[in-house]
Structure formats: structure tokens, C-alpha cells
Design a protein around this motif. Structure first.
Motif, PDB file in Angstrom:
ATOM      1  N   GLU A 182       4.399  27.275 -15.979  1.00 50.70           N
ATOM      2  CA  GLU A 182       3.350  26.269 -16.099  1.00 50.70           C
ATOM      3  C   GLU A 182       3.614  25.281 -17.223  1.00 50.70           C
ATOM      4  OE1 GLU A 182       2.902  29.479 -15.841  1.00 50.70           O
ATOM      5  OE2 GLU A 182       1.940  29.684 -13.883  1.00 50.70           O
ATOM      6  N   GLN A 183       4.431  25.687 -18.185  1.00 52.51           N
ATOM      7  CA  GLN A 183       4.708  24.816 -19.326  1.00 52.51           C
ATOM      8  C   GLN A 183       6.015  24.046 -19.178  1.00 52.51           C
ATOM      9  OE1 GLN A 183       4.432  28.084 -22.185  1.00 52.51           O
ATOM     10  NE2 GLN A 183       2.695  27.087 -23.147  1.00 52.51           N
ATOM     11  N   ARG A 184       6.796  24.338 -18.170  1.00 50.95           N
ATOM     12  CA  ARG A 184       8.072  23.670 -18.003  1.00 50.95           C
ATOM     13  C   ARG A 184       7.872  22.231 -17.546  1.00 50.95           C
ATOM     14  NH1 ARG A 184      11.553  28.688 -15.413  1.00 50.95           N
ATOM     15  NH2 ARG A 184      11.654  29.881 -17.361  1.00 50.95           N
ATOM     16  N   LEU A 185       8.857  21.402 -17.840  1.00 49.44           N
ATOM     17  CA  LEU A 185       8.706  19.957 -17.714  1.00 49.44           C
ATOM     18  C   LEU A 185       8.246  19.514 -16.329  1.00 49.44           C
ATOM     19  CD1 LEU A 185       8.998  17.106 -18.809  1.00 49.44           C
ATOM     20  CD2 LEU A 185      11.437  17.214 -18.275  1.00 49.44           C
ATOM     21  N   LEU A 186       8.935  19.938 -15.277  1.00 52.93           N
ATOM     22  CA  LEU A 186       8.619  19.415 -13.954  1.00 52.93           C
ATOM     23  C   LEU A 186       7.243  19.863 -13.474  1.00 52.93           C
ATOM     24  CD1 LEU A 186      12.026  19.595 -12.057  1.00 52.93           C
ATOM     25  CD2 LEU A 186      11.037  17.742 -13.416  1.00 52.93           C
ATOM     26  N   TYR A 187       6.821  21.050 -13.854  1.00 56.71           N
ATOM     27  CA  TYR A 187       5.465  21.483 -13.506  1.00 56.71           C
ATOM     28  C   TYR A 187       4.441  20.659 -14.289  1.00 56.71           C
ATOM     29  CZ  TYR A 187       1.395  24.466 -12.727  1.00 56.71           C
ATOM     30  OH  TYR A 187       0.150  24.921 -12.382  1.00 56.71           O
ATOM     31  N   ARG A 190       3.825  16.939 -13.220  1.00 59.26           N
ATOM     32  CA  ARG A 190       3.133  16.790 -11.938  1.00 59.26           C
ATOM     33  C   ARG A 190       1.626  16.884 -12.079  1.00 59.26           C
ATOM     34  NH1 ARG A 190       7.991  20.104  -9.128  1.00 59.26           N
ATOM     35  NH2 ARG A 190       9.218  18.291  -8.484  1.00 59.26           N
ATOM     36  N   GLN A 191       1.157  17.296 -13.246  1.00 57.73           N
ATOM     37  CA  GLN A 191      -0.286  17.305 -13.492  1.00 57.73           C
ATOM     38  C   GLN A 191      -0.781  15.900 -13.874  1.00 57.73           C
ATOM     39  OE1 GLN A 191      -1.274  20.408 -12.631  1.00 57.73           O
ATOM     40  NE2 GLN A 191       0.964  20.675 -12.505  1.00 57.73           N
ATOM     41  N   TYR A 192       0.166  14.992 -14.116  1.00 56.53           N
ATOM     42  CA  TYR A 192      -0.179  13.627 -14.538  1.00 56.53           C
ATOM     43  C   TYR A 192       0.576  12.631 -13.654  1.00 56.53           C
ATOM     44  CZ  TYR A 192      -1.623  16.337 -18.579  1.00 56.53           C
ATOM     45  OH  TYR A 192      -2.198  17.275 -19.404  1.00 56.53           O
ATOM     46  N   PRO A 193       0.158  12.455 -12.395  1.00 60.88           N
ATOM     47  CA  PRO A 193       0.890  11.592 -11.456  1.00 60.88           C
ATOM     48  C   PRO A 193       0.955  10.142 -11.915  1.00 60.88           C
ATOM     49  CG  PRO A 193      -1.273  12.184 -10.586  1.00 60.88           C
ATOM     50  CD  PRO A 193      -1.059  13.030 -11.796  1.00 60.88           C
ATOM     51  N   ALA A 194       1.965   9.446 -11.399  1.00 58.96           N
ATOM     52  CA  ALA A 194       2.225   8.069 -11.841  1.00 58.96           C
ATOM     53  C   ALA A 194       1.044   7.144 -11.602  1.00 58.96           C
ATOM     54  CB  ALA A 194       3.471   7.531 -11.133  1.00 58.96           C
ATOM     55  N   ASP A 195       0.265   7.404 -10.570  1.00 58.84           N
ATOM     56  CA  ASP A 195      -0.888   6.547 -10.277  1.00 58.84           C
ATOM     57  C   ASP A 195      -2.175   7.030 -10.934  1.00 58.84           C
ATOM     58  OD1 ASP A 195       0.560   4.757  -8.718  1.00 58.84           O
ATOM     59  OD2 ASP A 195       0.312   5.964  -6.906  1.00 58.84           O
ATOM     60  N   GLY A 196      -2.081   8.110 -11.680  1.00 62.45           N
ATOM     61  CA  GLY A 196      -3.277   8.685 -12.283  1.00 62.45           C
ATOM     62  C   GLY A 196      -3.670   8.012 -13.589  1.00 62.45           C
ATOM     63  N   LYS A 197      -4.940   8.198 -13.981  1.00 67.69           N
ATOM     64  CA  LYS A 197      -5.451   7.586 -15.209  1.00 67.69           C
ATOM     65  C   LYS A 197      -4.842   8.213 -16.464  1.00 67.69           C
ATOM     66  CE  LYS A 197      -9.923   6.255 -13.210  1.00 67.69           C
ATOM     67  NZ  LYS A 197     -11.402   6.411 -13.303  1.00 67.69           N
ATOM     68  N   LYS A 198      -4.403   9.462 -16.363  1.00 70.28           N
ATOM     69  CA  LYS A 198      -3.868  10.163 -17.531  1.00 70.28           C
ATOM     70  C   LYS A 198      -2.345  10.145 -17.576  1.00 70.28           C
ATOM     71  CE  LYS A 198      -7.813  13.312 -17.949  1.00 70.28           C
ATOM     72  NZ  LYS A 198      -8.236  14.739 -18.030  1.00 70.28           N
TER      73      LYS A 198
END
Length: 277
Positions: A182-187, A190-198
């Protein structure tokens, strides 16, 4: 200089670098093999690359951070080198070990790919892949290749996508102090998508907001397309080159473009990532 212990890798690199010629591939100046008290030692002599590797400048906190534009220009040069391997030769070549430590930088921070001991010819005719033993580097190797041993140029695309996220975030794909999946880079990204506000939360804080957010979103989307497990949905490396050129143009004319007054200096090489071999 690069000391290589495996005869197969040493011979492959000598043969490969002896026939290719591209401004984004390191030049081989000489080589030798000596049978001494410690056994056979093999040496390659590269052209001098005073600014060491992309890995050093991303992760060594003793160095000044790489500016945003410089990061994109380095990735553009690396993409042009890979495009040459994939489509610019009589035979298709799969690099097989693309990672930030194998992207060397000259005095002007122009990138050159190095370490071709794992490179091999791609499939011929109608074949989609070659079957081979799994070698490479944890974190950068494509999952399909790791699971099946089926190797194609899409494996290089996956690795390129990983490094794109490394330049965006300033984080290694695998870090010892972040051991869980859960802490690795690719995971994490993906919690912060390019179109997302965060989305901006994933950007390397060392850039200090001196980057184009629109270009950063474009780079994240490009990374996601490279990391698509469906090879048909991945771009070609020539398409990657064009997208990177556009991202650089967007950054140069954007209202929140990079300030290129940062400095960058060389340092000792960082630690290598563990090999799959």
C-alpha cells in the motif's frame, strides 16, 4: 568504467555497443578481460559522464534538486534512445533493464542509456514476444514478464512509466522504509489520479511549485498509459517522444512554468536496486 563479472553480459554489451550509434546511447571506448588471481575480470570503458545518473539527482538529498524542465528533457532523451532500439535498427532490440540508475548524464545533463548486458533481440515475424529467463530489476520489470517470461518492447514501456512517476514524485519505486504494498510508489500514486483534485499531492516537494501543473498531469497520464497491462493500449516509444515534447512546450509557455535557476551537481553513485537474478 564498468566492471562486469558475467561473461555473457560482458560479451553482449561489447557486441551491442560496437554496432549501435545514437546520441542517447553511451559510447563504448574500450574493453578488456584479464585472468588473474581472483579469476577472470572483465572491464568496459564508457565515455566519461560527469553528472553520474538520473538516480543520483532524484534521490541523493545532498544534491540540488533537478528542475522540472531538466527532468522532462532527460526523459525525452531517454525515450529517443529507446525509440531507436525499438524502431531504428534492422532488428528490434529490447533494453530489458530501463531504470533511473542506467540513465547517465553528461556535463550538460543530456542523458545516455547505459548497461546493455541484458539487452536482446525482439521477436521476429508474427511473434509477439520472446521467451526468456526473468532478469532485470525489482520494481521496474513488467508484471507480465516476471510472471510468464514473455519479453517484448512493452516491457520497456512499463519500465519507462515507472521512471516517469519517479521524476514526478521524487520517490523510488521501492523503498526500504515503505515495505508494504500500500505504501509502494505505483499503488500510492494511483490514489491521486491525474484528473483528480488532489493530484498535486504526489509532486516532488523539492520542485517547490516551480513546474507546470498541466504538463505534470500530461506526464502522469503518459505514465499510466505506459503502465497499462494491456499491451495494445500502451503507446509506442515514438508516441512517447512526441508527448514529452509537447509537455516541454507546455511547461515553457505555461503561467506556472519551471524556474531554471536551480543548480545541479554530481555526487557519488547511489545504491543500486536489487537484481531479479
Amino acid at each position: 568504467m564498468l566492471l562486469i563479472w558475467g561473461h555473457k553480459e560482458w560479451l553482449a554489451e561489447v557486441q551491442f555497443l560496437g554496432v549501435v550509434n545514437h546520441p542517447n546511447l553511451v559510447k563504448l571506448l574500450g574493453y578488456c578481460s584479464v585472468d588473474g588471481e581472483r579469476g577472470i575480470q572483465r572491464l568496459l570503458v564508457y565515455e566519461y559522464m560527469p553528472n553520474r545518473s538520473l538516480e543520483d539527482h532524484l534521490f541523493n538529498r545532498a544534491l540540488n534538486p533537478l528542475p522540472w524542465i531538466t527532468r522532462l528533457q532527460i526523459m525525452l532523451g531517454a525515450a529517443q534512445g529507446l525509440a531507436y532500439l525499438h524502431e531504428g535498427l534492422e532488428v528490434q532490440v529490447i533494453y530489458r533493464d530501463f531504470k533511473s540508475s542506467n540513465v547517465l548524464l553528461d556535463e550538460d545533463f543530456k542523458p545516455k542509456l547505459s548497461d546493455f548486458g541484458l539487452a536482446r533481440k525482439g521477436p521476429k515475424g508474427d511473434r509477439t514476444h520472446v521467451s526468456t529467463a526473468v532478469v532485470g530489476t525489482y520494481g521496474y520489470a513488467a508484471p507480465e514478464y516476471v510472471e510468464t517470461g514473455h519479453l517484448s518492447i512493452h516491457s520497456d514501456l512499463w519500465s519507462f512509466g515507472v521512471v516517469l512517476y519517479e521524476i514526478l514524485t521524487g520517490r523510488r519505486v521501492l523503498e526500504r522504509h515503505r515495505p508494504t504494498a500500500e505504501q509502494r510508489l505505483l499503488y500510492w500514486v494511483r490514489q491521486y489520479p491525474a484528473d483528480g483534485k488532489k493530484f498535486s499531492m504526489i509532486i516532488d516537494p523539492l520542485l517547490r511549485d516551480q513546474y507546470s501543473i498541466n504538463a505534470a498531469r500530461k506526464i502522469a497520464k503518459l505514465a499510466d498509459s505506459c503502465l497499462n497491462k494491456n499491451a495494445k493500449d500502451q503507446p509506442t516509444m515514438n508516441q512517447v517522444v512526441e508527448i514529452l515534447k509537447q509537455a516541454i512546450q507546455d511547461s515553457q509557455k505555461g503561467t506556472n512554468s519551471v524556474n531554471n535557476n536551480f543548480g545541479a551537481s554530481g555526487s557519488k553513485l547511489g545504491r543500486k536496486n536489487p537484481k531479479l537474478r
